[in-house]
Design an enzyme around this catalytic site. Structure first.
Site, short mmCIF file in Angstrom:
data_model
loop_
_atom_site.label_atom_id
_atom_site.label_comp_id
_atom_site.label_asym_id
_atom_site.label_seq_id
_atom_site.Cartn_x
_atom_site.Cartn_y
_atom_site.Cartn_z
N LYS A 1 0.87 -1.18 0.00
CA LYS A 1 0.00 0.00 0.00
C LYS A 1 0.90 1.22 0.00
O LYS A 1 2.03 1.15 0.48
CB LYS A 1 -0.87 0.02 1.26
CG LYS A 1 -2.10 0.88 1.14
CD LYS A 1 -3.21 0.11 0.44
CE LYS A 1 -4.44 0.94 0.23
NZ LYS A 1 -5.56 0.07 -0.24
N ASP B 1 -7.11 4.21 -4.39
CA ASP B 1 -7.74 4.02 -3.08
C ASP B 1 -8.37 5.38 -2.77
O ASP B 1 -8.66 6.14 -3.70
CB ASP B 1 -6.70 3.59 -2.03
CG ASP B 1 -7.34 3.06 -0.74
OD1 ASP B 1 -7.81 1.91 -0.72
OD2 ASP B 1 -7.41 3.82 0.27
P1 NDP Z 1 -13.04 7.49 -2.48
O1 NDP Z 1 -12.00 8.51 -2.26
O2 NDP Z 1 -13.61 7.30 -3.83
O3 NDP Z 1 -14.28 7.72 -1.47
C1 NDP Z 1 -14.10 7.75 -0.09
C2 NDP Z 1 -15.43 8.13 0.55
O4 NDP Z 1 -15.31 8.02 1.95
C3 NDP Z 1 -15.81 9.57 0.27
O5 NDP Z 1 -17.20 9.68 0.26
C4 NDP Z 1 -15.20 10.31 1.46
O6 NDP Z 1 -15.83 11.54 1.74
C5 NDP Z 1 -15.41 9.30 2.57
N1 NDP Z 1 -14.33 9.43 3.56
C6 NDP Z 1 -13.04 9.17 3.37
N2 NDP Z 1 -12.32 9.40 4.46
C7 NDP Z 1 -13.17 9.83 5.36
C8 NDP Z 1 -13.02 10.24 6.70
N3 NDP Z 1 -11.83 10.25 7.32
N4 NDP Z 1 -14.13 10.60 7.35
C9 NDP Z 1 -15.33 10.59 6.73
N5 NDP Z 1 -15.53 10.21 5.46
C10 NDP Z 1 -14.46 9.85 4.79
O7 NDP Z 1 -12.41 6.11 -1.94
P2 NDP Z 1 -12.87 4.61 -2.24
O8 NDP Z 1 -14.34 4.55 -2.43
O9 NDP Z 1 -11.97 4.08 -3.28
O10 NDP Z 1 -12.46 3.89 -0.87
C11 NDP Z 1 -13.38 3.72 0.21
C12 NDP Z 1 -12.88 2.61 1.11
O11 NDP Z 1 -12.83 1.38 0.36
C13 NDP Z 1 -11.48 2.78 1.69
O12 NDP Z 1 -11.44 2.19 2.97
C14 NDP Z 1 -10.62 1.98 0.74
O13 NDP Z 1 -9.43 1.58 1.35
C15 NDP Z 1 -11.53 0.81 0.45
N6 NDP Z 1 -11.27 0.06 -0.76
C16 NDP Z 1 -11.18 0.67 -1.98
C17 NDP Z 1 -10.97 -0.09 -3.11
C18 NDP Z 1 -10.93 0.51 -4.47
O14 NDP Z 1 -10.81 -0.24 -5.43
N7 NDP Z 1 -11.06 1.82 -4.64
C19 NDP Z 1 -10.79 -1.54 -3.04
C20 NDP Z 1 -10.97 -2.09 -1.72
C21 NDP Z 1 -11.19 -1.30 -0.64
P3 NDP Z 1 -15.13 12.90 1.23
O15 NDP Z 1 -15.13 12.83 -0.27
O16 NDP Z 1 -15.99 13.99 1.78
O17 NDP Z 1 -13.76 12.89 1.81
O1 2IT Z 2 -7.77 -1.78 -0.79
C1 2IT Z 2 -7.72 -2.25 -1.94
O2 2IT Z 2 -7.79 -3.46 -2.16
C2 2IT Z 2 -7.55 -1.31 -3.05
N1 2IT Z 2 -7.51 -0.10 -2.82
C3 2IT Z 2 -7.39 -1.82 -4.46
C4 2IT Z 2 -5.97 -2.20 -4.71
C5 2IT Z 2 -5.65 -2.56 -6.14
O3 2IT Z 2 -4.47 -2.84 -6.35
O4 2IT Z 2 -6.51 -2.59 -7.02
#
Ligand code: NDP
Ligand code: 2IT
Length: 445
Positions: free
Chosen positions: A126, A166
């Site tokens: 990461k 992420d």
């Molecule tokens: P994005 O940046 O697209 O969205 C994140 C969302 O969560 C936004 O709505 C954001 O609000 C909110 N958020 C983030 N941090 C905070 C915080 N500290 N307090 C309150 N709200 C918060 O990220 P993703 O959707 O990609 O990721 C979301 C989660 O999923 C994370 O935990 C990530 O690690 C996990 N994940 C992502 C993957 C991927 O492929 N993208 C794969 C697997 C897991 P705002 O915009 O207002 O900050």
């Molecule tokens: O937390 C996760 O698994 C991700 N943000 C996706 C990682 C990736 O390599 O696609």
């Protein structure tokens, strides 16, 4: 003292200020007791657990960039290459002001087990930065991404380490970073980053994969417990990449999603979230969620947090770590929630997880439930190596197969160790066993 407790103590001693990292290690190791106990002698001889909680490599670097006023700004960049035993390091990049070494280490530690569960040959990593993309102009994002990649390029590549998105890193940022990577390398090495745009080597379905995969797994989990996702009321947190496509797929499957949230507030929409409107607010206009309520008469916007106070059958936390606390778990149980599946990484605190499990809520941890994103990244790497593009149907079919297999494996692993229905233990055991075997076979590292 048993081996697990010794290693937990060591981790606490060596990483005193890293509470998220300690939390992630504790969740994994505590549920491995029966596996460790049956192999304690050989694992101790190999120092297996000490190796498993120690990153192979941590890279930290300065990221200088010029803001729109011509002033120099400095952020810290990170890449934690935790474990490469089963394939090139693989995992996302997070740009958020809360990023620190503890968060980077917890995420990369989790990624090792998640990637193992996908069945694809990917190690765990990461990275990211404490850079805050909020309020930055497009050109500032570009300059930051270029500077970040100018340093990171030395440590990544299709066969060494393959970053992706992420929190705060989506298609735009991956495009900017890939452009800089290609410029410095002087070669087209598509497999060095995933989540790329479709015109330059990205995979169909990657944008949707984490959210869709979450629903494929949730459906399977409910089915195994005599339930159907169709007709269920669902509470989702977050309004980013994972949340949006979880809402989209849940709705397609016949569920009604009534909440979403961002860092400023949350939406309650009893008619069901309008996902096209949500995409317009968050993907196109990139504004706060109050804009959703302003455009939708059935929706209420409230400041602060609160999605877990709404009555629902299924809860899908999809924003960030430690966002579902013990009091939230109590509200969910009191409201009759039957399942919690984690779209985010470690969104549920340990005490909340235990409370949900003790009260009969089906609970699937993020390392299994959100593995669809990195699994699809693995499919993108395969397509890049073959120099072929698969159709969206092909990718989606593979994703569904992977998610169903993940559920079957963790369900079986829990049963094998007398913990049927404990999907936390099942996921950790299934992910651990493959990784342990690969590490022991390669004893030297
Ligand atoms: P994005 O940046 O697209 O969205 C994140 C969302 O969560 C936004 O709505 C954001 O609000 C909110 N958020 C983030 N941090 C905070 C915080 N500290 N307090 C309150 N709200 C918060 O990220 P993703 O959707 O990609 O990721 C979301 C989660 O999923 C994370 O935990 C990530 O690690 C996990 N994940 C992502 C993957 C991927 O492929 N993208 C794969 C697997 C897991 P705002 O915009 O207002 O900050
Ligand atoms: O937390 C996760 O698994 C991700 N943000 C996706 C990682 C990736 O390599 O696609």
């Amino acid at each position: 003292m048993g081996y697990i407790d010794e290693v937990l103590e060591l981790v606490a001693k060596q990483n005193p200020d890293q509470k998220e990292f300690q939390q992630a290690v504790k969740e994994v190791l505590q549920s491995l007791r029966p596996v460790i106990e049956e192999n304690e002698e050989s694992y101790r001889r190999e120092a297996l657990l000490e190796k498993m909680v120690t990153p192979e490599r941590i890279i930290m670097f300065r990221v200088p960039w010029l803001d729109d006023n011509g002033n120099m700004q400095i952020n810290t960049g990170y890449r934690v290459q935790f474990n490469g035993a089963i394939g090139p390091y693989k995992g996302g990049l997070r740009f958020h002001p809360s990023v620190n070494l503890s968060i980077m280490k917890f995420l990369s530690f989790e990624q090792c087990f998640k990637n193992s569960l996908t069945g694809l040959p990917m190690g765990g990593a990461k990275g990211g930065s404490d850079f805050d993309p909020k309020g930055k102009s497009d050109r500032e994002i570009l300059r930051f991404c270029q500077s970040f990649m100018t340093e990171l390029v030395k440590y990544i590549g299709p066969d060494t380490d393959v970053p992706a998105g992420d929190i705060g890193v989506g298609a735009r940022e991956i495009g900017y970073m890939y452009g800089q990577y290609r410029r410095i390398r002087g070669a087209y090495e598509g497999g060095a980053l995933t989540g790329k745009g479709l015109t330059y080597g990205g995979s169909l379905g990657r944008t949707q994969a984490t959210g869709y995969g979450l629903l494929y797994l949730t459906k399977e989990l409910l089915k195994a417990n005599g339930q159907d996702i169709a007709g269920k009321t669902v509470a989702v947190s977050g309004a980013g990449n994972v949340a949006i496509y979880a809402i989209e797929k849940a709705t397609t499957m016949g569920a009604k999603v009534v909440t979403c949230s961002d860092s400023t507030g949350w939406i309650y929409d009893p008619e069901g979230i309008d996902v096209e409107l949500l995409k317009d607010v968050k993907e196109v206009r990139r504004v706060r969620l109050d804009a959703y309520a302003a455009a939708r008469p059935s929706a209420q916007y409230k400041e602060g947090r609160g999605v877990w106070s709404v009555k629902c059958d299924v809860a899908l936390p999809c924003s960030t770590q430690n966002e579902l606390l013990l009091d939230d778990a109590k509200m969910l149980v009191a409201n009759g929630c039957i399942a919690v599946c984690e779209g985010a990484n470690m969104p549920t605190t340990l005490d909340a997880t235990h409370y949900l499990q003790e009260n009969g809520v089906l609970f699937c941890p993020g390392k299994a439930a959100n593995a669809g994103g990195v699994a699809c990244s693995g499919l993108e790497m395969s397509q890049n190596s073959q120099r072929l593009n698969w159709s969206v149907e092909e990718v989606d079919e593979k994703l569904q197969t992977i998610m169903v297999n993940i559920f079957k494996n963790l369900d079986q692993a829990a049963k094998d160790y007398g913990m049927a229905g404990n999907y936390v233990a099942g996921a950790n055991i299934a992910g651990f066993k493959k990784l342990a075997e690969a590490m022991i076979a390669q004893a030297s590292f």
